[in-house]
Design a protein around this motif. Sequence first.
Motif, PDB file in Angstrom:
ATOM      1  N   LYS A   1       0.834  -1.210   0.000  1.00  0.00           N
ATOM      2  CA  LYS A   1       0.000   0.000   0.000  1.00  0.00           C
ATOM      3  C   LYS A   1       0.870   1.262   0.000  1.00  0.00           C
ATOM      4  O   LYS A   1       0.615   2.211  -0.742  1.00  0.00           O
ATOM      5  CB  LYS A   1      -0.909   0.004   1.233  1.00  0.00           C
ATOM      6  CG  LYS A   1      -2.072  -0.964   1.160  1.00  0.00           C
ATOM      7  CD  LYS A   1      -2.915  -0.850   2.433  1.00  0.00           C
ATOM      8  CE  LYS A   1      -4.092  -1.834   2.400  1.00  0.00           C
ATOM      9  NZ  LYS A   1      -4.897  -1.740   3.644  1.00  0.00           N
ATOM     10  N   THR A   2       1.855   1.241   0.861  1.00  0.00           N
ATOM     11  CA  THR A   2       2.754   2.403   0.965  1.00  0.00           C
ATOM     12  C   THR A   2       3.470   2.655  -0.352  1.00  0.00           C
ATOM     13  O   THR A   2       3.621   3.809  -0.789  1.00  0.00           O
ATOM     14  CB  THR A   2       3.793   2.160   2.078  1.00  0.00           C
ATOM     15  OG1 THR A   2       3.111   1.908   3.315  1.00  0.00           O
ATOM     16  CG2 THR A   2       4.699   3.364   2.261  1.00  0.00           C
ATOM     17  N   LYS A   3       3.908   1.593  -1.014  1.00  0.00           N
ATOM     18  CA  LYS A   3       4.620   1.714  -2.288  1.00  0.00           C
ATOM     19  C   LYS A   3       3.711   2.301  -3.357  1.00  0.00           C
ATOM     20  O   LYS A   3       4.131   3.189  -4.125  1.00  0.00           O
ATOM     21  CB  LYS A   3       5.139   0.327  -2.706  1.00  0.00           C
ATOM     22  CG  LYS A   3       6.078   0.334  -3.886  1.00  0.00           C
ATOM     23  CD  LYS A   3       7.387   1.002  -3.546  1.00  0.00           C
ATOM     24  CE  LYS A   3       8.365   0.892  -4.705  1.00  0.00           C
ATOM     25  NZ  LYS A   3       9.622   1.632  -4.419  1.00  0.00           N
TER      26      LYS A   3
ATOM     27  N   ASN B   1       4.089   5.864  -5.364  1.00  0.00           N
ATOM     28  CA  ASN B   1       4.162   6.000  -6.830  1.00  0.00           C
ATOM     29  C   ASN B   1       3.152   7.011  -7.338  1.00  0.00           C
ATOM     30  O   ASN B   1       3.455   7.815  -8.237  1.00  0.00           O
ATOM     31  CB  ASN B   1       3.945   4.641  -7.491  1.00  0.00           C
ATOM     32  CG  ASN B   1       5.121   3.707  -7.270  1.00  0.00           C
ATOM     33  OD1 ASN B   1       6.235   4.168  -6.984  1.00  0.00           O
ATOM     34  ND2 ASN B   1       4.896   2.395  -7.379  1.00  0.00           N
ATOM     35  N   LEU B   2       1.913   6.972  -6.778  1.00  0.00           N
ATOM     36  CA  LEU B   2       0.878   7.937  -7.190  1.00  0.00           C
ATOM     37  C   LEU B   2       1.314   9.369  -6.893  1.00  0.00           C
ATOM     38  O   LEU B   2       1.149  10.269  -7.729  1.00  0.00           O
ATOM     39  CB  LEU B   2      -0.440   7.625  -6.470  1.00  0.00           C
ATOM     40  CG  LEU B   2      -1.203   6.378  -6.948  1.00  0.00           C
ATOM     41  CD1 LEU B   2      -2.400   6.103  -6.039  1.00  0.00           C
ATOM     42  CD2 LEU B   2      -1.699   6.572  -8.390  1.00  0.00           C
ATOM     43  N   MET B   3       1.865   9.581  -5.741  1.00  0.00           N
ATOM     44  CA  MET B   3       2.321  10.927  -5.372  1.00  0.00           C
ATOM     45  C   MET B   3       3.455  11.387  -6.284  1.00  0.00           C
ATOM     46  O   MET B   3       3.514  12.558  -6.685  1.00  0.00           O
ATOM     47  CB  MET B   3       2.808  10.925  -3.918  1.00  0.00           C
ATOM     48  CG  MET B   3       1.699  10.765  -2.885  1.00  0.00           C
ATOM     49  SD  MET B   3       0.514  12.116  -2.920  1.00  0.00           S
ATOM     50  CE  MET B   3       1.561  13.452  -2.403  1.00  0.00           C
ATOM     51  N   SER B   4       4.330  10.473  -6.653  1.00  0.00           N
ATOM     52  CA  SER B   4       5.431  10.815  -7.536  1.00  0.00           C
ATOM     53  C   SER B   4       4.931  11.240  -8.906  1.00  0.00           C
ATOM     54  O   SER B   4       5.390  12.243  -9.473  1.00  0.00           O
ATOM     55  CB  SER B   4       6.377   9.621  -7.643  1.00  0.00           C
ATOM     56  OG  SER B   4       7.422   9.894  -8.528  1.00  0.00           O
ATOM     57  N   GLU B   5       3.953  10.485  -9.460  1.00  0.00           N
ATOM     58  CA  GLU B   5       3.393  10.832 -10.779  1.00  0.00           C
ATOM     59  C   GLU B   5       2.669  12.170 -10.718  1.00  0.00           C
ATOM     60  O   GLU B   5       2.750  12.982 -11.652  1.00  0.00           O
ATOM     61  CB  GLU B   5       2.460   9.720 -11.252  1.00  0.00           C
ATOM     62  CG  GLU B   5       3.143   8.396 -11.554  1.00  0.00           C
ATOM     63  CD  GLU B   5       4.172   8.532 -12.665  1.00  0.00           C
ATOM     64  OE1 GLU B   5       3.923   9.352 -13.589  1.00  0.00           O
ATOM     65  OE2 GLU B   5       5.204   7.861 -12.596  1.00  0.00           O
TER      66      GLU B   5
ATOM     67  N   ASN C   1       3.313  14.694  -8.752  1.00  0.00           N
ATOM     68  CA  ASN C   1       4.326  15.757  -8.699  1.00  0.00           C
ATOM     69  C   ASN C   1       4.933  16.021 -10.063  1.00  0.00           C
ATOM     70  O   ASN C   1       5.213  17.172 -10.423  1.00  0.00           O
ATOM     71  CB  ASN C   1       5.419  15.377  -7.705  1.00  0.00           C
ATOM     72  CG  ASN C   1       4.920  15.397  -6.274  1.00  0.00           C
ATOM     73  OD1 ASN C   1       3.951  16.096  -5.949  1.00  0.00           O
ATOM     74  ND2 ASN C   1       5.567  14.627  -5.393  1.00  0.00           N
ATOM     75  N   LYS C   2       5.127  14.957 -10.823  1.00  0.00           N
ATOM     76  CA  LYS C   2       5.672  15.126 -12.179  1.00  0.00           C
ATOM     77  C   LYS C   2       4.711  15.936 -13.045  1.00  0.00           C
ATOM     78  O   LYS C   2       5.116  16.815 -13.814  1.00  0.00           O
ATOM     79  CB  LYS C   2       5.944  13.767 -12.818  1.00  0.00           C
ATOM     80  CG  LYS C   2       7.160  13.045 -12.258  1.00  0.00           C
ATOM     81  CD  LYS C   2       7.360  11.706 -12.960  1.00  0.00           C
ATOM     82  CE  LYS C   2       8.549  10.957 -12.377  1.00  0.00           C
ATOM     83  NZ  LYS C   2       8.723   9.635 -13.030  1.00  0.00           N
ATOM     84  N   MET C   3       3.394  15.623 -12.909  1.00  0.00           N
ATOM     85  CA  MET C   3       2.379  16.325 -13.704  1.00  0.00           C
ATOM     86  C   MET C   3       2.358  17.814 -13.338  1.00  0.00           C
ATOM     87  O   MET C   3       2.304  18.692 -14.208  1.00  0.00           O
ATOM     88  CB  MET C   3       1.000  15.689 -13.459  1.00  0.00           C
ATOM     89  CG  MET C   3      -0.113  16.243 -14.361  1.00  0.00           C
ATOM     90  SD  MET C   3      -1.707  15.481 -13.985  1.00  0.00           S
ATOM     91  CE  MET C   3      -1.368  13.802 -14.504  1.00  0.00           C
ATOM     92  N   ASN C   4       2.438  18.119 -12.075  1.00  0.00           N
ATOM     93  CA  ASN C   4       2.437  19.520 -11.651  1.00  0.00           C
ATOM     94  C   ASN C   4       3.674  20.253 -12.165  1.00  0.00           C
ATOM     95  O   ASN C   4       3.590  21.429 -12.562  1.00  0.00           O
ATOM     96  CB  ASN C   4       2.400  19.606 -10.123  1.00  0.00           C
ATOM     97  CG  ASN C   4       1.062  19.159  -9.554  1.00  0.00           C
ATOM     98  OD1 ASN C   4       0.034  19.251 -10.249  1.00  0.00           O
ATOM     99  ND2 ASN C   4       1.056  18.661  -8.326  1.00  0.00           N
ATOM    100  N   ALA C   5       4.790  19.568 -12.192  1.00  0.00           N
ATOM    101  CA  ALA C   5       6.024  20.177 -12.697  1.00  0.00           C
ATOM    102  C   ALA C   5       5.902  20.490 -14.169  1.00  0.00           C
ATOM    103  O   ALA C   5       6.355  21.547 -14.651  1.00  0.00           O
ATOM    104  CB  ALA C   5       7.200  19.240 -12.450  1.00  0.00           C
TER     105      ALA C   5
END
Length: 448
Positions: A328-330, A334-338, A340-344
């Motif tokens: 679950k944590t992983k 991954n969702l949070m990482s994607e 952040n990429k979209m916002n960047a």
Amino acid sequence: MANTEEKIYSVSEINSHVKDIIEYSFNGYVIVEGEISQLNKAQSGHIYITLKDETSSVKCTLWSARVSKMQVYPKVGLKALIKCKVSFYEKNGTYQLDIVGISSVSNGKFHELFEKLKLKLKDEGLFDIKFKNNLPKYPKSISIITSLTGSVIQDILKIIERRLPGVVIEIYACNVQGENCPTSIIKQLIEINKKNSSDVIIIARGGGSLEDLIGYNDEYLARQIYNSKIPIITAVGHETDTTIVDLVSDMRAATPSEAAEIATRESVSDILNCFYEFGNRLDNTLFNILNNKKYQLKENKNTIEKNNPENKINNYNQTVDIYTETLKTKLLSNLMSERNKMNALKVKLKSLDPISKISELELKINNNKEVLKNILNNILIQKKNIINLKNNKIKDINPLSILDKGYSVVYCDGKIASKTAEFKLDKNLKIRVTDGVIHSKVKEIKKN
């Protein structure tokens, strides 16, 4: 009446000549032997001495700054060797000896005999440490050879009774100085070794002069100490005194009190402390054994519990729960990482918008215009200042500018004239002033 051809000396001149003769006759320091017959110490600390022999005497002075440096302190009756400088006191016409060192005549002889015996016994091996007896750790009986009077025996007894009460103490009286001193000590050593009931022997006496300690530099006494089967501790004289018996004994003490402490190096309190320490070590050993047994039992119990099937099933279930939480944590990570990429990417796309780029360039152009305008204004101001400075400089160096101050320039025959010799009568003159020219003629010439 004195003959006028003979030289007449003043008292000061005579004394000065005598001073030169006396002091130069004894070049440097000399050594004088004699007996101190009189001694007077002034409030200033200087010591005035009269040194005599069978027929003569001489005055001596020991300055206060040198008193503490003397090997031997002066006293009446001392037969001394005095190192000094012969000096003449001109004021009252007397001479004296300025003392720089004092030693006893007898001390020199004693020291020579001491060194000869010391070398002899050393060559025979009497001082070798390999021949010295070991002192007992827990003596049951202590023999003391000393005078029955004085503080030495009292100090030794007090310390032994305090440190090791119950130990057997045998006291053997002896002469601590004089001709019978060594033989009386030898007699007692023979007696103690014959009885063979003592564990250690102390030979002691208090401080004294070198003459008082002669008996302890006896060769036969040294050999008797060397041959003793019982360990011997010596404490003779002051801490700075060293005698032959100190060198040959099994242990030398600085003072009689220290000798008593060395003989009872393991006191009652030390023995009790050893018992307490042994008891503590025993307690610690038993405590560690019990703890080790408890630990082994605990380990065996843990081993049984680990092999219990129910515990194993529970462990597997716990492992599954851990893996689930990890998964679950992983996924969330991954969702949070994607995201952040979209916002960047959105921020980057916004920065590439043409409208914002154009506005930014217009702002830069306007800023550059202002900067360029300021630069040009500064250049024009600098150029104007330079032109003004040059104009002022031209005015300053223009020879005609002085006319504004009320001066004039006179021309004679077309040349500027400044001296009377350059003018002639009836010559036409041209005088230039600030606003024009004046024509004139020379009528008269006068020199200053």
